[in-house]
Design a protein around this motif. Structure first.
Motif, PDB file in Angstrom:
ATOM      1  N   UNK A  37     -59.954   2.264 -64.447  1.00  0.00           N
ATOM      2  CA  UNK A  37     -59.707   1.954 -63.034  1.00  0.00           C
ATOM      3  C   UNK A  37     -60.990   2.052 -62.192  1.00  0.00           C
ATOM      4  N   UNK A  38     -61.858   2.992 -62.539  1.00  0.00           N
ATOM      5  CA  UNK A  38     -63.084   3.173 -61.773  1.00  0.00           C
ATOM      6  C   UNK A  38     -64.096   2.050 -62.003  1.00  0.00           C
ATOM      7  N   UNK A  39     -63.916   1.289 -63.062  1.00  0.00           N
ATOM      8  CA  UNK A  39     -64.836   0.196 -63.363  1.00  0.00           C
ATOM      9  C   UNK A  39     -64.226  -1.169 -63.074  1.00  0.00           C
ATOM     10  N   UNK A  40     -63.021  -1.202 -62.522  1.00  0.00           N
ATOM     11  CA  UNK A  40     -62.338  -2.473 -62.280  1.00  0.00           C
ATOM     12  C   UNK A  40     -63.167  -3.370 -61.360  1.00  0.00           C
ATOM     13  N   UNK A  41     -63.099  -4.660 -61.591  1.00  0.00           N
ATOM     14  CA  UNK A  41     -63.835  -5.618 -60.765  1.00  0.00           C
ATOM     15  C   UNK A  41     -63.297  -5.676 -59.339  1.00  0.00           C
ATOM     16  N   UNK A  42     -62.029  -5.353 -59.172  1.00  0.00           N
ATOM     17  CA  UNK A  42     -61.380  -5.416 -57.858  1.00  0.00           C
ATOM     18  C   UNK A  42     -61.682  -4.135 -57.081  1.00  0.00           C
ATOM     19  N   UNK A  43     -62.354  -4.286 -55.951  1.00  0.00           N
ATOM     20  CA  UNK A  43     -62.752  -3.115 -55.158  1.00  0.00           C
ATOM     21  C   UNK A  43     -61.552  -2.291 -54.702  1.00  0.00           C
ATOM     22  N   UNK A  44     -60.386  -2.937 -54.524  1.00  0.00           N
ATOM     23  CA  UNK A  44     -59.208  -2.212 -54.054  1.00  0.00           C
ATOM     24  C   UNK A  44     -58.558  -1.400 -55.174  1.00  0.00           C
ATOM     25  N   UNK A  45     -58.742  -1.838 -56.393  1.00  0.00           N
ATOM     26  CA  UNK A  45     -58.296  -1.017 -57.532  1.00  0.00           C
ATOM     27  C   UNK A  45     -59.160   0.233 -57.606  1.00  0.00           C
ATOM     28  N   UNK A  46     -60.459   0.040 -57.484  1.00  0.00           N
ATOM     29  CA  UNK A  46     -61.370   1.199 -57.506  1.00  0.00           C
ATOM     30  C   UNK A  46     -61.083   2.134 -56.338  1.00  0.00           C
ATOM     31  N   UNK A  47     -60.769   1.561 -55.182  1.00  0.00           N
ATOM     32  CA  UNK A  47     -60.431   2.390 -54.024  1.00  0.00           C
ATOM     33  C   UNK A  47     -59.174   3.207 -54.294  1.00  0.00           C
ATOM     34  N   UNK A  48     -58.180   2.589 -54.905  1.00  0.00           N
ATOM     35  CA  UNK A  48     -56.954   3.324 -55.252  1.00  0.00           C
ATOM     36  C   UNK A  48     -57.272   4.471 -56.202  1.00  0.00           C
ATOM     37  N   UNK A  49     -58.234   4.242 -57.104  1.00  0.00           N
ATOM     38  CA  UNK A  49     -58.613   5.284 -58.057  1.00  0.00           C
ATOM     39  C   UNK A  49     -59.272   6.464 -57.337  1.00  0.00           C
TER      40      UNK A  49
END
Length: 252
Positions: A37-49
């Motif tokens: 999750x911390x490496x996801x391309x989607x910034x909002x996924x990383x934000x959720x993490x």
């Protein structure tokens, strides 16, 4: 599929799943889902993490050592997105416990990639707004750093606290008044403008600027303040004309 390609309920479900899977990793000393999750391309996924990690730090006191240990590993990851997310997670923790995550920002300032460095700025902004004393004390150490980008980033990072409490950051900004680097000077002028247009702030800023010795810098800052009152006219406490008149009457 990106975070905002999902509907509202699907996004809520995904946020819950991210938090649950991160919690499972922390409990079982795993890293796979966290790094995923911390490496996801989607910034909002990383934000959720990183928001999930921050919430778990508050909710699961017994897991705090594991969370800090995890973030230390993430902060040294080869992927800059992972390092960025680790710093943002540390920023969530630093809203209440700055000292335990201070090293993440001290190290992140010197990351070779701009994204983790930007995460430091963003984190200093959000931490400084609610936990100013330790954050500003930390920032003071870098005001005269030999690296001009460090000085600029610190100046930018303390801005948000100044929008509500300009008196807290004006002494720090004053130390930069003779900085000859254009990017630092421009950021300083910008920040002065940004902390001057909210209710009650212009008076505090002008009073303090009257104590500054670099009159050329002050002149540029006053022009920026007047311009900001036009650019942000829908949000400013005073009109541009009122701001200009106040400056004319109270600047020494």
């Amino acid at each position: 599929m990106g975070f905002y390609d999902l509907n509202k309920q699907e996004r809520a479900n995904l946020v819950c799943r991210i938090k649950e899977e991160i919690l499972r990793d922390l409990i079982h000393s795993g890293m796979d889902e966290i790094i995923h999750y911390c490496s996801d391309e989607d910034t909002y996924i990383r934000k959720s993490a990183y928001l999930s990690i921050g919430k778990l730090y508050i909710e699961k006191v017994e897991l705090r050592p594991a969370i800090i240990a995890c973030l230390k590993q993430l902060a040294e990851h080869d992927n800059f997105k992972v390092r960025q997310t680790a710093i943002n997670a540390a920023g969530e923790i630093g809203k209440q416990d700055f000292e335990i995550v201070e090293s993440f920002f001290s190290n992140g300032l010197f990351d070779h990639h701009h994204s983790p460095r930007n995460a430091v700025i963003g984190s200093v902004k959000k931490m400084g707004e609610v936990n100013p004393e330790p954050v500003l004390n930390w920032a003071k150490k870098y005001l005269h750093h030999e690296n001009k980008e460090i000085r600029r980033e610190i100046c930018h990072g303390i801005e948000l606290r100044g929008r509500t409490h300009p008196e807290d950051i004006l002494p720090l900004l004053k130390e930069l008044q003779y900085d000859t680097t254009a990017r630092v000077r421009n950021t300083l002028v910008h920040v002065i403008g940004q902390i001057a247009y909210k209710k009650g702030c212009l008076q505090t800023v002008i009073t303090h600027l009257n104590t500054w010795e670099n009159k050329a810098l002050v002149t540029d800052a006053l022009e920026e303040i007047i311009d900001v009152h036009h650019r942000y006219r829908n949000f400013s406490a005073l009109t541009q004309d009122q701001a200009r008149q106040y400056i004319e009457e109270h600047c020494q």
